[in-house]
Design a protein around this motif. Structure first.
Motif, PDB file in Angstrom:
ATOM      1  N   THR A 251      28.028  40.709  30.595  1.00 56.43           N
ATOM      2  CA  THR A 251      28.846  40.969  29.420  1.00 56.43           C
ATOM      3  C   THR A 251      29.529  42.325  29.594  1.00 56.43           C
ATOM      4  O   THR A 251      29.172  43.113  30.472  1.00 56.43           O
ATOM      5  N   GLY A 252      30.510  42.595  28.737  1.00 56.78           N
ATOM      6  CA  GLY A 252      31.195  43.873  28.820  1.00 56.78           C
ATOM      7  C   GLY A 252      32.618  43.726  29.326  1.00 56.78           C
ATOM      8  O   GLY A 252      33.152  42.618  29.440  1.00 56.78           O
ATOM      9  N   SER A 253      33.222  44.845  29.663  1.00 56.37           N
ATOM     10  CA  SER A 253      34.634  44.868  30.025  1.00 56.37           C
ATOM     11  C   SER A 253      34.871  44.340  31.429  1.00 56.37           C
ATOM     12  O   SER A 253      33.990  44.360  32.296  1.00 56.37           O
ATOM     13  N   ASP A 254      36.109  43.893  31.648  1.00 56.54           N
ATOM     14  CA  ASP A 254      36.524  43.479  32.980  1.00 56.54           C
ATOM     15  C   ASP A 254      36.453  44.639  33.961  1.00 56.54           C
ATOM     16  O   ASP A 254      36.085  44.464  35.133  1.00 56.54           O
ATOM     17  N   ALA A 255      36.791  45.817  33.494  1.00 54.95           N
ATOM     18  CA  ALA A 255      36.790  46.991  34.373  1.00 54.95           C
ATOM     19  C   ALA A 255      35.385  47.269  34.901  1.00 54.95           C
ATOM     20  O   ALA A 255      35.196  47.575  36.082  1.00 54.95           O
ATOM     21  N   ALA A 256      34.381  47.149  34.028  1.00 53.71           N
ATOM     22  CA  ALA A 256      33.004  47.381  34.451  1.00 53.71           C
ATOM     23  C   ALA A 256      32.544  46.307  35.425  1.00 53.71           C
ATOM     24  O   ALA A 256      31.852  46.599  36.411  1.00 53.71           O
ATOM     25  N   GLN A 258      34.460  44.503  37.448  1.00 57.09           N
ATOM     26  CA  GLN A 258      35.171  44.694  38.716  1.00 57.09           C
ATOM     27  C   GLN A 258      34.583  45.862  39.504  1.00 57.09           C
ATOM     28  O   GLN A 258      34.400  45.791  40.722  1.00 57.09           O
ATOM     29  N   ASP A 259      34.283  46.947  38.812  1.00 52.46           N
ATOM     30  CA  ASP A 259      33.700  48.114  39.471  1.00 52.46           C
ATOM     31  C   ASP A 259      32.352  47.763  40.093  1.00 52.46           C
ATOM     32  O   ASP A 259      32.049  48.182  41.224  1.00 52.46           O
ATOM     33  N   ALA A 304      32.744  38.146  34.431  1.00 50.09           N
ATOM     34  CA  ALA A 304      32.735  38.795  33.111  1.00 50.09           C
ATOM     35  C   ALA A 304      32.747  37.697  32.049  1.00 50.09           C
ATOM     36  O   ALA A 304      33.755  37.002  31.878  1.00 50.09           O
ATOM     37  N   ASP A 306      32.844  37.785  28.861  1.00 52.33           N
ATOM     38  CA  ASP A 306      33.722  37.966  27.707  1.00 52.33           C
ATOM     39  C   ASP A 306      35.141  37.509  27.978  1.00 52.33           C
ATOM     40  O   ASP A 306      35.848  37.093  27.050  1.00 52.33           O
ATOM     41  N   SER A 307      35.584  37.580  29.229  1.00 49.12           N
ATOM     42  CA  SER A 307      36.952  37.179  29.557  1.00 49.12           C
ATOM     43  C   SER A 307      37.016  35.932  30.426  1.00 49.12           C
ATOM     44  O   SER A 307      38.061  35.271  30.509  1.00 49.12           O
ATOM     45  N   ARG A 309      36.789  36.038  33.660  1.00 49.45           N
ATOM     46  CA  ARG A 309      37.331  36.418  34.962  1.00 49.45           C
ATOM     47  C   ARG A 309      36.191  36.719  35.938  1.00 49.45           C
ATOM     48  O   ARG A 309      35.132  37.197  35.544  1.00 49.45           O
TER      49      ARG A 309
END
Length: 329
Positions: A251-256, A258-259, A304, A306-307, A309
Motif C-alpha cells: 500500500t502507499g504511493s507509487d513513488a514509494a 517504485q523506489d 502498488a 492503491d494504483s 501499477r
C-alpha cells in the motif's frame, strides 16, 4: 506488545508432528535427549532429502506459508530451463518471514575452535522477544511448545539446549530442534526457500514501512549441493542473488513502491558481480565485511495496490549462476 491473534508455534506444531511421524520415509533421524528435547537430524548422519527440506521450510514459516518444488524454472543462458526450483508464498509475509523464518537468533556455547555457534530460525524466536525486530512487529508468541531450525553440521551441546528452552519459557520436552547442514539436500531447500524473506529483510533495512507490505511471492532455482561448506553456502546464496524473483504487493504511493523496487535487487550492492563464495573468501570469510545490501533477490516487482501499477527492477544473471553451480557454459 499486544496479545497475538495467532501463535506461530501453535500453527507450526502439527507440521512438526507430521514431520516426526514421517521421519523414516523422509530419511530423517530422531533423537530424544535426556532432558526431553527432540532433535531432528535433517542431513548430518542421515540422507534427508528434497521433500524433507520443503517441509522444514514450511515449519520455518510458522505455519503461515507454502513452499513448493517445481520443475523447468527458466533462467536462460547456459542453464536454460533449470530442472528444479523453489516457490514460496505466505498468508502473512512479514510475520511468517521476519517473525519466524529469519535467522535472527544468535546462539553460541564454548570458546575457541570447539565453540558451537549457530543462527536460529523458526517460530521459537517469537517466544523470546529478545530481538528488537519483535518490538517493531508488535508481536510476541505464547505457547508451551517451540521449534527452532539450526543450519549446522553437528548437534548443539546440552547446556545450550537448556538455555534455548529457558529463553523460550518452556520445558525442554516441549522443544524441537531441527538440524539442517548447508551441504545437505534438506538444507539446500530450506535456505533457498528464504528468497521471499531476504527481500523483506532488505526492505526493512532500507527503512520501508513493513506495515505497508500486504502480500508476496518468491521463487529461485534449487542449486546442486556441494560437499564443502563454503561452496554449498555460496550456491544457496547465489540461487537467490542471481536468479531469485520476488513480487511484493504494497500500500502507499507509487513513488514509494517504485523506489523500493529499484533499491531492492541484489545488483544494487557494491559487492555484486562474483559468486558469493568468492566474495566471502575476499573478505577473509568475515560475513560482517560483506555489504548487507547484497542479500536480496535478483529481480523484483512491486505492485502498488492503491494504483494498480507494478514497478520492476533487476535481472537474472545466468552466466554468474552457471559459474556458481559448476555448470559448463
Amino acid at each position: 506488545m499486544t496479545e497475538p491473534t495467532i501463535s506461530l508455534n501453535a500453527l507450526a506444531a502439527p507440521l512438526v508432528d507430521a514431520l516426526v511421524a514421517d521421519a523414516a520415509r523422509l530419511r530423517l533421524g530422531l533423537e530424544r535427549l535426556d532432558n526431553g528435547c527432540l532433535v531432528v537430524d535433517g542431513g548430518i548422519d542421515v540422507p534427508g532429502g528434497l521433500e524433507a527440506g520443503r517441509r522444514i521450510a514450511q515449519i520455518c514459516l510458522g505455519g503461515l506459508g507454502r513452499v513448493s518444488l517445481r520443475g523447468g524454472l527458466a533462467v536462460g543462458g547456459p542453464l536454460g530451463d533449470w530442472p528444479l526450483g523453489v516457490e514460496v508464498s505466505t498468508t502473512d509475509p512479514v510475520l511468517a518471514c521476519l517473525g519466524s523464518q529469519y535467522a535472527g537468533w544468535g546462539l553460541s556455547h564454548g570458546e575457541g575452535k570447539g565453540a558451537f555457534q549457530a543462527l536460529g530460525s523458526g517460530p521459537a524466536r517469537a517466544l523470546t522477544g529478545k530481538e528488537p525486530l519483535f518490538a517493531e512487529l508488535g508481536y510476541r508468541d505464547h505457547c508451551e511448545r517451540a521449534v527452532l531450525v539450526l543450519e549446522v553440521d553437528r548437534r548443539p551441546p546440552a547446556p545450550l539446549v537448556e538455555k534455548i528452552a529457558r529463553d523460550c519459557g518452556i520445558a525442554p520436552d516441549g522443544l524441537t530442534l531441527i538440524l539442517t547442514p548447508t551441504r545437505s539436500l534438506a538444507g539446500t531447500v530450506q535456505i533457498v526457500a528464504r528468497v521471499l524473506e531476504v527481500a523483506l529483510h532488505k526492505a526493512h533495512t532500507l527503512g520501508f514501512d513493513l506495515h505497508a507490505i500486504r502480500d508476496g511471492f518468491g521463487s529461485a532455482p534449487l542449486p546442486p549441493p556441494a560437499p564443502d561448506f563454503v561452496t554449498a553456502m555460496g550456491r544457496t546464496n547465489d540461487a537467490i542473488l542471481f536468479a531469485g524473483q520476488v513480487q511484493l504487493f504494497v500500500t502507499g504511493s507509487d513513488a514509494a513502491a517504485q523506489d523500493l523496487a529499484e533499491r531492492l535487487p541484489s545488483g544494487a550492492s557494491r559487492d555484486y558481480g562474483r559468486p558469493f563464495a568468492e566474495v566471502f573468501k575476499a573478505y577473509n570469510y568475515d560475513f560482517f565485511q560483506i555489504d548487507p545490501l547484497l542479500f536480496s533477490p535478483a529481480r523484483i516487482r512491486v505492485t502498488a495496490l492503491d494504483s494498480g501499477r507494478t514497478f520492476s527492477a533487476g535481472r537474472i544473471d545466468a552466466a554468474l549462476l552457471a559459474a556458481s553451480f559448476g555448470c559448463a557454459a
